[in-house]
Design an enzyme around this catalytic site. Structure first.
Site, PDB file in Angstrom:
ATOM      1  N   GLU A 145     -50.988  -5.727 -18.949  1.00  0.00           N
ATOM      2  CA  GLU A 145     -51.220  -5.971 -20.378  1.00  0.00           C
ATOM      3  C   GLU A 145     -50.030  -6.672 -21.032  1.00  0.00           C
ATOM      4  OE1 GLU A 145     -54.060  -5.461 -21.632  1.00  0.00           O
ATOM      5  OE2 GLU A 145     -55.039  -3.848 -20.538  1.00  0.00           O
ATOM      6  N   GLY A 146     -49.473  -7.634 -20.309  1.00  0.00           N
ATOM      7  CA  GLY A 146     -48.261  -8.322 -20.746  1.00  0.00           C
ATOM      8  C   GLY A 146     -47.049  -7.641 -20.145  1.00  0.00           C
ATOM      9  N   GLY A 165     -35.892  17.822  -5.313  1.00  0.00           N
ATOM     10  CA  GLY A 165     -36.915  17.505  -4.331  1.00  0.00           C
ATOM     11  C   GLY A 165     -38.318  17.771  -4.835  1.00  0.00           C
ATOM     12  N   ARG A 219     -35.910  27.619 -13.484  1.00  0.00           N
ATOM     13  CA  ARG A 219     -35.196  27.428 -12.219  1.00  0.00           C
ATOM     14  C   ARG A 219     -33.748  27.907 -12.340  1.00  0.00           C
ATOM     15  NH1 ARG A 219     -36.037  26.248  -6.685  1.00  0.00           N
ATOM     16  NH2 ARG A 219     -34.470  24.764  -5.944  1.00  0.00           N
ATOM     17  N   ILE A 241     -58.552  -6.442 -11.771  1.00  0.00           N
ATOM     18  CA  ILE A 241     -59.514  -6.166 -12.829  1.00  0.00           C
ATOM     19  C   ILE A 241     -59.920  -4.687 -12.768  1.00  0.00           C
ATOM     20  CG2 ILE A 241     -61.682  -6.834 -13.890  1.00  0.00           C
ATOM     21  CD1 ILE A 241     -59.516  -9.070 -13.659  1.00  0.00           C
ATOM     22  N   THR A 242     -59.463  -3.923 -13.757  1.00  0.00           N
ATOM     23  CA  THR A 242     -59.846  -2.520 -13.847  1.00  0.00           C
ATOM     24  C   THR A 242     -61.351  -2.404 -14.036  1.00  0.00           C
ATOM     25  OG1 THR A 242     -57.714  -1.916 -14.821  1.00  0.00           O
ATOM     26  CG2 THR A 242     -59.534  -0.383 -15.152  1.00  0.00           C
ATOM     27  N   THR A 300     -57.015 -12.262 -15.768  1.00  0.00           N
ATOM     28  CA  THR A 300     -55.965 -12.537 -14.789  1.00  0.00           C
ATOM     29  C   THR A 300     -56.520 -13.151 -13.506  1.00  0.00           C
ATOM     30  OG1 THR A 300     -54.654 -10.697 -15.634  1.00  0.00           O
ATOM     31  CG2 THR A 300     -54.112 -11.486 -13.436  1.00  0.00           C
TER      32      THR A 300
END
Length: 395
Positions: free
Chosen positions: A374-375, A351, A279, A168-169, A135
């Site tokens: 990745e697209g 919340g 909850r 770029i990872t 990229t």
């Protein structure tokens, strides 16, 4: 009646003994080593590098490759690893995915014997970290318009690379970068896209980190800046030219993402389920209300369908028959489903849904990126549309 978190008995009906063992051992590993640190790493915006040797010891780096110290797992087992890694965090899965599918795979598939022997064993051990440079600032969904270029100085000589890659990872910590560039061999006037192994320490190479991310914060992202970088001809990947090279790597990575997204979805669903059971509002558990049960059922059933799709295409891949368009189907639909599940789960916690201790908002922010990288979702949509109609909507 006993509460059942999942009605689909995936482990009992779809997996063999070895795959089940890999799934359970990966879940145990992640719960012991990743879960206790991931929220803090995300808040600090740091990748937990101490995990790298642990990933290597578990066989996660290059897991699907044969030989060179790699585990040689089948596609379903590899997918289950990605699922559990992303159940913890998309950034953690991204690290292993980039190392395995985007860096080790092209060396394995397109490199020569010397390149494989030199890099793959050390990458499997986590001693050498990789990055994948495709990229660019002005070439994202259209990689064919890349401006990064390489020129061979003399016949059988070195190449000079110039250009910039971004998003770029792993690039700031990478020891070797798979850089794709439009290349002019000596004496040629027609450029062709080729891959190069650009190593840390080459003069003119820099990899500044991308700051300010609000997503994938437990993953390192950066640029690749190539300022007349001299790359030995021995570092060019000889086995492929053209866009087939990088796109085939992306197909490998997208397959893992299709599984990983279901891990993130599971995490969000399971937290919403347990929260709404515990909850109490209006003197009743939230899970006793019809609208809550409807949401839980939709989330649960969507995960079941996503898992079945991933498993089916895993078996197709195992048989050697998977196509890139099938992987687009998997990546597109499972990531979209996971993102919708994360959004629904966030709302069910009210919340508390935005609080780090419940992890859902982190998954939601991460999945917004996975939806795009990745697209993009839209590009996969048009790719599938072209396959269905025979007509291109790209131009």
């Amino acid at each position: 009646m006993e509460a059942r978190p999942y009605i689909l008995d995936f482990e009992g009906t779809c997996l063999d003994e070895e795959e089940t063992l890999i799934w359970k051992s990966t879940r145990d590993f992640c719960e012991k080593n990743v879960a206790p640190i991931i929220e803090d790493a995300y808040e600090r915006g740091e990748f937990p590098r101490a995990l790298i040797p642990m990933f290597a010891e578990m066989g996660y780096l290059g897991a699907s490759l044969e030989g060179y110290g790699c585990a040689g797992m089948n596609p379903v087992a590899y997918g289950l690893i990605n699922l559990e890694l992303e159940r913890q965090d998309s950034g953690i899965r991204s690290f292993c995915s980039v190392q395995s599918a985007l860096c080790m795979y092209p060396i394995y598939a397109f490199g020569n014997d010397e390149q494989r022997e030199r890099f793959l064993p050390r990458m499997a051990r986590g001693e050498v970290i990789g990055g994948f440079g495709l990229t660019e600032p002005n070439a994202g969904s259209d990689p064919g318009s890349m401006r990064t270029h390489a020129k061979q100085e003399a016949k059988d000589g070195d190449y000079i690379l110039r250009g910039q890659k971004m998003w770029i990872t792993n690039s700031p910590l990478a020891d070797v970068l798979i850089v794709w560039a439009k290349t002019l061999d000596f004496g040629s006037e027609t450029p062709v896209i080729r891959g190069f192994l650009v190593e840390r320490g080459f003069a003119g190479l820099s990899t500044p980190e991308t700051k300010g991310k609000l997503s994938l914060r437990a993953s390192v992202t950066g640029e690749i800046v190539l300022d007349d970088v001299r790359v030995p001809k021995e570092n060019m990947l000889p086995g492929v030219h053209g866009l087939k090279g990088p796109l085939s790597c992306l197909t490998q990575a997208r397959y893992g993402i299709g599984w990983g997204a279901m891990g993130a979805a599971m995490s969000c669903y399971e937290r919403a389920r347990s929260y709404t059971i515990d909850r109490v509002q209006f003197d009743r558990p939230l899970a006793s209300f019809q609208l809550t049960q409807q949401k839980l059922v939709e989330m649960h059933n969507t995960i079941g369908k996503g898992m079945l799709l991933a498993h089916h295409l895993g078996r197709v891949k195992q048989a050697g028959n998977i196509t890139p368009i099938q992987v687009s189907y998997l990546k597109r639909d499972n990531v979209r489903a996971a993102l919708e599940i994360a959004r629904t789960a966030r709302s069910m916690l009210g919340g508390n849904g935005i609080m780090g201790e419940y992890h859902i908002m982190r998954h939601l922010c991460n999945l917004e990126t996975v939806f795009t990288y990745e697209g993009t979702h839209e590009i996969h949509t048009l790719s599938i549309g072209r396959a269905l109609t025979g007509l291109s909507a790209f131009s």
